[in-house]
Design a protein around this motif. Structure first.
Motif, PDB file in Angstrom:
ATOM      1  N   MET A   1       0.838  -1.206  -0.089  1.00  0.00           N
ATOM      2  CA  MET A   1       0.070  -0.081   0.047  1.00  0.00           C
ATOM      3  C   MET A   1       0.788   1.061  -0.109  1.00  0.00           C
ATOM      4  O   MET A   1       1.837   1.247   0.639  1.00  0.00           O
ATOM      5  CB  MET A   1      -0.869   0.101   1.058  1.00  0.00           C
ATOM      6  CG  MET A   1      -1.995  -1.139   1.236  1.00  0.00           C
ATOM      7  SD  MET A   1      -2.978  -1.040   2.689  1.00  0.00           S
ATOM      8  CE  MET A   1      -3.557   0.763   2.562  1.00  0.00           C
ATOM      9  N   ARG A   2       0.476   2.360  -0.616  1.00  0.00           N
ATOM     10  CA  ARG A   2       1.176   3.400  -0.646  1.00  0.00           C
ATOM     11  C   ARG A   2       1.037   4.331   0.624  1.00  0.00           C
ATOM     12  O   ARG A   2      -0.143   4.378   1.182  1.00  0.00           O
ATOM     13  CB  ARG A   2       0.576   4.341  -1.983  1.00  0.00           C
ATOM     14  CG  ARG A   2       1.132   3.901  -3.073  1.00  0.00           C
ATOM     15  CD  ARG A   2       0.956   4.848  -4.291  1.00  0.00           C
ATOM     16  NE  ARG A   2       1.407   4.490  -5.589  1.00  0.00           N
ATOM     17  CZ  ARG A   2       1.660   5.397  -6.423  1.00  0.00           C
ATOM     18  NH1 ARG A   2       1.490   6.526  -6.536  1.00  0.00           N
ATOM     19  NH2 ARG A   2       1.990   5.006  -7.577  1.00  0.00           N
ATOM     20  N   SER A   3       1.741   4.949   1.198  1.00  0.00           N
ATOM     21  CA  SER A   3       1.696   5.911   2.200  1.00  0.00           C
ATOM     22  C   SER A   3       0.894   7.068   1.901  1.00  0.00           C
ATOM     23  O   SER A   3       1.461   7.727   1.048  1.00  0.00           O
ATOM     24  CB  SER A   3       2.908   5.815   3.176  1.00  0.00           C
ATOM     25  OG  SER A   3       2.939   6.666   4.275  1.00  0.00           O
ATOM     26  N   ASP A   4       0.344   7.538   2.961  1.00  0.00           N
ATOM     27  CA  ASP A   4      -0.167   9.091   2.678  1.00  0.00           C
ATOM     28  C   ASP A   4       0.747   9.989   3.369  1.00  0.00           C
ATOM     29  O   ASP A   4       0.779  11.397   3.189  1.00  0.00           O
ATOM     30  CB  ASP A   4      -1.581   9.294   3.509  1.00  0.00           C
ATOM     31  CG  ASP A   4      -2.538   8.385   3.013  1.00  0.00           C
ATOM     32  OD1 ASP A   4      -2.716   8.154   1.872  1.00  0.00           O
ATOM     33  OD2 ASP A   4      -3.515   7.954   3.776  1.00  0.00           O
ATOM     34  N   ASN A   5       1.975   9.765   4.056  1.00  0.00           N
ATOM     35  CA  ASN A   5       2.984  10.690   4.481  1.00  0.00           C
ATOM     36  C   ASN A   5       3.763  11.056   3.205  1.00  0.00           C
ATOM     37  O   ASN A   5       4.357  10.130   2.759  1.00  0.00           O
ATOM     38  CB  ASN A   5       3.797   9.786   5.580  1.00  0.00           C
ATOM     39  CG  ASN A   5       4.692  10.852   6.205  1.00  0.00           C
ATOM     40  OD1 ASN A   5       5.412  11.568   5.461  1.00  0.00           O
ATOM     41  ND2 ASN A   5       4.891  10.662   7.350  1.00  0.00           N
ATOM     42  N   VAL A   7       6.775  12.532   3.188  1.00  0.00           N
ATOM     43  CA  VAL A   7       7.966  12.135   3.509  1.00  0.00           C
ATOM     44  C   VAL A   7       8.251  10.644   3.047  1.00  0.00           C
ATOM     45  O   VAL A   7       9.160  10.467   2.491  1.00  0.00           O
ATOM     46  CB  VAL A   7       8.513  12.697   4.674  1.00  0.00           C
ATOM     47  CG1 VAL A   7       9.990  12.179   5.026  1.00  0.00           C
ATOM     48  CG2 VAL A   7       8.270  13.967   4.979  1.00  0.00           C
ATOM     49  N   THR A   8       7.547   9.662   3.403  1.00  0.00           N
ATOM     50  CA  THR A   8       7.688   8.416   3.376  1.00  0.00           C
ATOM     51  C   THR A   8       7.322   8.080   1.887  1.00  0.00           C
ATOM     52  O   THR A   8       8.338   7.332   1.121  1.00  0.00           O
ATOM     53  CB  THR A   8       6.442   7.605   3.877  1.00  0.00           C
ATOM     54  OG1 THR A   8       6.525   7.765   5.286  1.00  0.00           O
ATOM     55  CG2 THR A   8       6.791   6.121   3.818  1.00  0.00           C
ATOM     56  N   ARG A   9       6.485   8.839   1.019  1.00  0.00           N
ATOM     57  CA  ARG A   9       6.301   8.626  -0.351  1.00  0.00           C
ATOM     58  C   ARG A   9       7.698   8.963  -0.980  1.00  0.00           C
ATOM     59  O   ARG A   9       8.064   8.387  -2.120  1.00  0.00           O
ATOM     60  CB  ARG A   9       5.289   9.494  -0.914  1.00  0.00           C
ATOM     61  CG  ARG A   9       3.840   8.805  -0.409  1.00  0.00           C
ATOM     62  CD  ARG A   9       2.650   9.466  -0.713  1.00  0.00           C
ATOM     63  NE  ARG A   9       2.483   9.203  -2.180  1.00  0.00           N
ATOM     64  CZ  ARG A   9       1.477   9.621  -2.976  1.00  0.00           C
ATOM     65  NH1 ARG A   9       0.650  10.517  -2.203  1.00  0.00           N
ATOM     66  NH2 ARG A   9       1.444   9.561  -4.215  1.00  0.00           N
ATOM     67  N   LEU A  10       8.244  10.138  -0.742  1.00  0.00           N
ATOM     68  CA  LEU A  10       9.693  10.687  -1.417  1.00  0.00           C
ATOM     69  C   LEU A  10      10.429   9.643  -1.154  1.00  0.00           C
ATOM     70  O   LEU A  10      11.462   9.453  -2.115  1.00  0.00           O
ATOM     71  CB  LEU A  10       9.862  12.095  -0.770  1.00  0.00           C
ATOM     72  CG  LEU A  10      10.946  12.711  -1.290  1.00  0.00           C
ATOM     73  CD1 LEU A  10      10.936  12.816  -2.823  1.00  0.00           C
ATOM     74  CD2 LEU A  10      11.382  13.971  -0.541  1.00  0.00           C
ATOM     75  N   VAL A  11      10.678   9.432   0.024  1.00  0.00           N
ATOM     76  CA  VAL A  11      11.683   8.314   0.401  1.00  0.00           C
ATOM     77  C   VAL A  11      11.769   7.112  -0.465  1.00  0.00           C
ATOM     78  O   VAL A  11      12.514   6.502  -1.053  1.00  0.00           O
ATOM     79  CB  VAL A  11      12.034   7.800   1.849  1.00  0.00           C
ATOM     80  CG1 VAL A  11      12.799   6.675   2.320  1.00  0.00           C
ATOM     81  CG2 VAL A  11      12.269   8.924   2.601  1.00  0.00           C
ATOM     82  N   ASP A  12      10.242   6.527  -0.520  1.00  0.00           N
ATOM     83  CA  ASP A  12       9.853   5.310  -1.471  1.00  0.00           C
ATOM     84  C   ASP A  12      10.520   5.507  -2.926  1.00  0.00           C
ATOM     85  O   ASP A  12      10.817   4.605  -3.565  1.00  0.00           O
ATOM     86  CB  ASP A  12       8.475   4.990  -1.203  1.00  0.00           C
ATOM     87  CG  ASP A  12       8.316   4.051   0.041  1.00  0.00           C
ATOM     88  OD1 ASP A  12       9.410   3.863   0.862  1.00  0.00           O
ATOM     89  OD2 ASP A  12       7.265   4.072   0.377  1.00  0.00           O
TER      90      ASP A  12
END
Length: 341
Positions: A1-5, A7-12
């Motif tokens: 699942m994709r995170s709504d955060n 920062v987390t999405r950028l790191v991913d």
């Protein structure tokens, strides 16, 4: 699942890149390099070229602006802000390189194009230091500017290559049109060089004490305009050739985009010449030169194709509990399969 955060999405996007995130990161590299070309012009037209009179420090032994009776606070802030933007562009370059290395399967040409970005930003910083230490010598300023199109070319090529496959290039148009597009790239680069000569001769030196080229501004401006018309003529010839040979619509559209940007850039150039070269128009003209350069490469790349993008294998993500089976969707993003879909 994709995170709504975010920062987390950028790191991913960097550490577990997909084909889509790789394209977005590459586009960020293009935008960052075009932006820093424009802010460099803003430094010059605002007279802030020596706002930070030393390098790598800003003033004396301080890396950040400090009180100086010789330089206004606003000029120091503008020049220091441009230096900070360099670090942002460097961070984007590093992110692009890491994503290219982490992409699975790894694509060597993307890695080669990506590594150019952080290395070139470092080279830009060094040349920028030479510009400051030579009190804005116009030759050094020209070299500093011309490094930007080289870096922007690599960033644009990466952005385009991230959207296509790795098959051998297959020409979509007649060979004469391919050579015409390549000649156009060379002429546009000559146009950029001529622009630096005009800059080094004109009124916006970056500082009142900065040296200037000893040319007559009318002569170098006329030379620059002549190269502009050659560029527009070649672009029109390319567009006409594409239409007469019923080339693919994308190739024709890219040529139209290039011609429109060139004409808009020409209007800005003539207006700034006849209105005494106001600073805001100079910044707009430099941004326009970056857009012309990008559009030229996009037009050239649209004359061939290299097949569909390879399927991107998702990187493993550490989870607590059982792992769902993953499939790769058409855009390269992992999608859950099985029960509950």
């Amino acid at each position: 699942m994709r995170s709504d955060n975010p920062v987390t999405r950028l790191v991913d996007a960097v550490w577990r890149p997909t084909s889509a995130s790789m394209r977005w990161l590459a586009l960020a590299g293009v935008a960052g390099n075009a932006l820093i070309m424009s802010t460099g012009a803003a430094v010059r037209v605002s007279g802030s070229g020596l706002g930070c009179p030393t390098w790598p420090q800003c003033t004396g032994d301080s890396l950040v602006p400090s009180h100086s009776p010789e330089h206004a606070a606003v000029n120091m802030a503008i020049e220091f802000g441009n230096r900070l933007l360099t670090f942002l562009v460097l961070a984007v370059g590093v992110a692009v390189f890491v994503a290219a290395v982490r992409l699975s399967p790894r694509r060597r040409d993307l890695v080669r194009l990506a590594v150019i970005q952080p290395l070139s930003v470092v080279a830009q910083a060094v040349v920028g230091g030479i510009v400051v230490l030579t009190d804005l010598n116009p030759a050094a300023v020209s070299a500093h500017f011309l490094l930007s199109p080289a870096l922007l070319a690599a960033a644009t090529a990466l952005w385009i290559r991230a959207s296509e496959g790795d098959a051998p290039a297959r020409r979509l148009v007649r060979g004469e049109l391919v050579w015409l597009a390549r000649a156009l790239i060379g002429v546009v680069f000559v146009l950029l060089v001529a622009g630096t000569v005009v800059t080094g001769t004109g009124p916006h030196a970056g500082d009142a004490k900065a040296p200037r080229f000893g040319f007559r501004i009318e002569q170098v401006a006329q030379l620059h305009a002549d190269v502009v018309w050659v560029t527009v003529g070649l672009t029109f010839a390319l567009l006409l050739g594409l239409r007469l040979t019923t080339a693919p619509r994308l190739a024709q559209r890219r040529a139209v985009e290039l011609l429109v940007i060139e004409l808009a850039q020409g209007v800005i150039g003539y207006v700034q010449y006849f209105t005494g070269v106001p600073g805001p128009l100079v910044v707009a003209h430099v941004l326009g030169s970056a857009l012309v350069w990008i559009a030229t490469f996009r037009a050239a790349f649209a004359l061939r194709e290299r097949g569909p993008m390879p399927a991107i294998a998702p990187r493993a993500v550490r989870r607590s509990g059982p792992e769902p089976r993953l499939a790769v969707s058409p855009d390269g993003d992992p999608a859950p399969t099985g029960r509950g879909r």
